[in-house]
Design a protein around this motif. Structure first.
Motif, PDB file in Angstrom:
ATOM      1  N   TRP A  62      -0.745   3.020   4.275  1.00 50.11           N
ATOM      2  CA  TRP A  62       0.135   3.132   3.987  1.00 50.11           C
ATOM      3  C   TRP A  62       0.526   1.779   4.879  1.00 50.11           C
ATOM      4  O   TRP A  62       1.580   0.721   4.502  1.00 50.11           O
ATOM      5  N   CYS A  63       0.488   1.550   6.019  1.00 49.94           N
ATOM      6  CA  CYS A  63       1.088   1.041   7.075  1.00 49.94           C
ATOM      7  C   CYS A  63      -0.027  -0.750   6.622  1.00 49.94           C
ATOM      8  O   CYS A  63       0.222  -1.981   7.359  1.00 49.94           O
ATOM      9  N   GLN A  82       7.337   3.069   8.646  1.00 50.11           N
ATOM     10  CA  GLN A  82       7.036   4.188   9.538  1.00 50.11           C
ATOM     11  C   GLN A  82       7.504   5.521  10.316  1.00 50.11           C
ATOM     12  O   GLN A  82       7.292   6.233   9.488  1.00 50.11           O
ATOM     13  N   ASP A 141      -1.072  -1.710   3.625  1.00 47.52           N
ATOM     14  CA  ASP A 141       0.094  -2.228   2.880  1.00 47.52           C
ATOM     15  C   ASP A 141       1.100  -2.462   3.490  1.00 47.52           C
ATOM     16  O   ASP A 141       2.132  -3.666   3.066  1.00 47.52           O
ATOM     17  N   THR A 142       2.098  -2.178   4.223  1.00 47.18           N
ATOM     18  CA  THR A 142       3.766  -2.072   4.367  1.00 47.18           C
ATOM     19  C   THR A 142       3.657  -2.574   5.593  1.00 47.18           C
ATOM     20  O   THR A 142       5.302  -3.066   5.597  1.00 47.18           O
ATOM     21  N   GLN A 158       7.829   7.195   6.922  1.00 50.77           N
ATOM     22  CA  GLN A 158       6.721   7.495   5.328  1.00 50.77           C
ATOM     23  C   GLN A 158       6.211   8.101   6.721  1.00 50.77           C
ATOM     24  O   GLN A 158       4.991   9.680   5.716  1.00 50.77           O
TER      25      GLN A 158
END
Length: 256
Positions: A148-149, A123, A151-152, A126
């Motif tokens: 993004w969080c 995190q 998805d990841t 990113q």
């Protein structure tokens, strides 16, 4: 099983022993139980824990007084929850532009697998990338980081949520249910029966690939369990034997 972080063993009857390696020769030993298993609650007492550690071969090897000395009493833990929180409020808007939730504020997973540092560092990396791209749009930053969080990071939360639920179900006496998707721990364990699975599970274990990467191994893993194979039971007391030991040493401690 042994692994670079130390050692972890899961006992089908309802507990887990773990060794976590730290710095400068320091390590911690853990006995994890289901939160509603009150018979093992006495393990929070130092004398009881030490007796239990001595009865579990893997922990006994680490805690042998000739090899290691404790420098704290037993520290009881709890509330080992899997949690996930995005950047958005209930309306789908950024909760507070300019405030970004990172690390455990976004996601926690059962620490027995040691994923928290990696999810937090991913995190942080990113977020720095997003700040480098545009640090002057706090709303856009929050939206991009949330996506993004989702998805990841969220897949690791979902992975552990299901893993823990299935483990507790098995600890309560249920067998592996092949009508349900295999949880990740069982997919990984199946590689003991078929080493050809290791290249498929290695990236997952190293968190270089998301949990969905295990889908490539699930069919073969299900075949292995359908054949009747089960993960080897580690040496050590069963859950009931551990409960008897805890009761005996707990009574001795309280009688002093």
């Amino acid at each position: 099983m042994n692994f670079p972080l130390g050692q972890t063993d899961v006992y089908p009857g309802g507990y887990q022993s773990i060794v976590f390696l730290h710095d400068n020769g320091i390590f911690s030993t853990v006995i994890a139980r289901s939160s509603d298993d009150r018979a093992l609650a006495a393990l929070r007492l130092t004398e009881v824990f030490e007796a239990a550690a001595g009865a579990i071969p893997a922990l006994a090897a680490w805690t042998d007084p000739g090899r290691a000395l404790p420098f704290t009493p037993v520290l009881p833990g709890g509330r080992l929850r899997n949690t996930y929180q995005g950047q958005l409020d209930d309306t789908g808007a950024v909760a507070l532009p300019g405030l970004v939730f990172v690390g455990d504020a976004v996601c926690t997973t059962n620490p027995s697998v040691g994923r928290g540092i990696t999810t937090s560092l991913l995190q942080a990396r990113q977020l720095l990338h997003l700040l480098d791209d545009d640090a002057h749009d706090p709303v856009g930053l929050g939206l991009a980081f949330d996506a993004w969080c989702s998805d990841t990071i969220a897949p690791w939360f979902e992975d552990h949520l299901y893993w823990d639920a299935e483990l507790i179900r098995r600890w309560a006496g249920a067998d592996i249910d092949l009508t349900r998707p295999l949880p990740s721990d069982l997919v990984v364990a199946a590689a003991q029966a078929d080493p050809a699975l290791f290249p498929l599970i290695g990236p997952y274990l190293g968190m270089r690939a998301l949990p969905v990467s295990l889908d490539a191994a699930r069919t073969r893993a299900a075949e292995i369990y359908a054949s009747g194979w089960r993960p080897p039971v580690p040496q050590g007391p069963s859950r009931d034997e551990l409960a008897d030991l805890a009761a005996a040493h707990g009574a001795r401690t309280s009688g002093r």
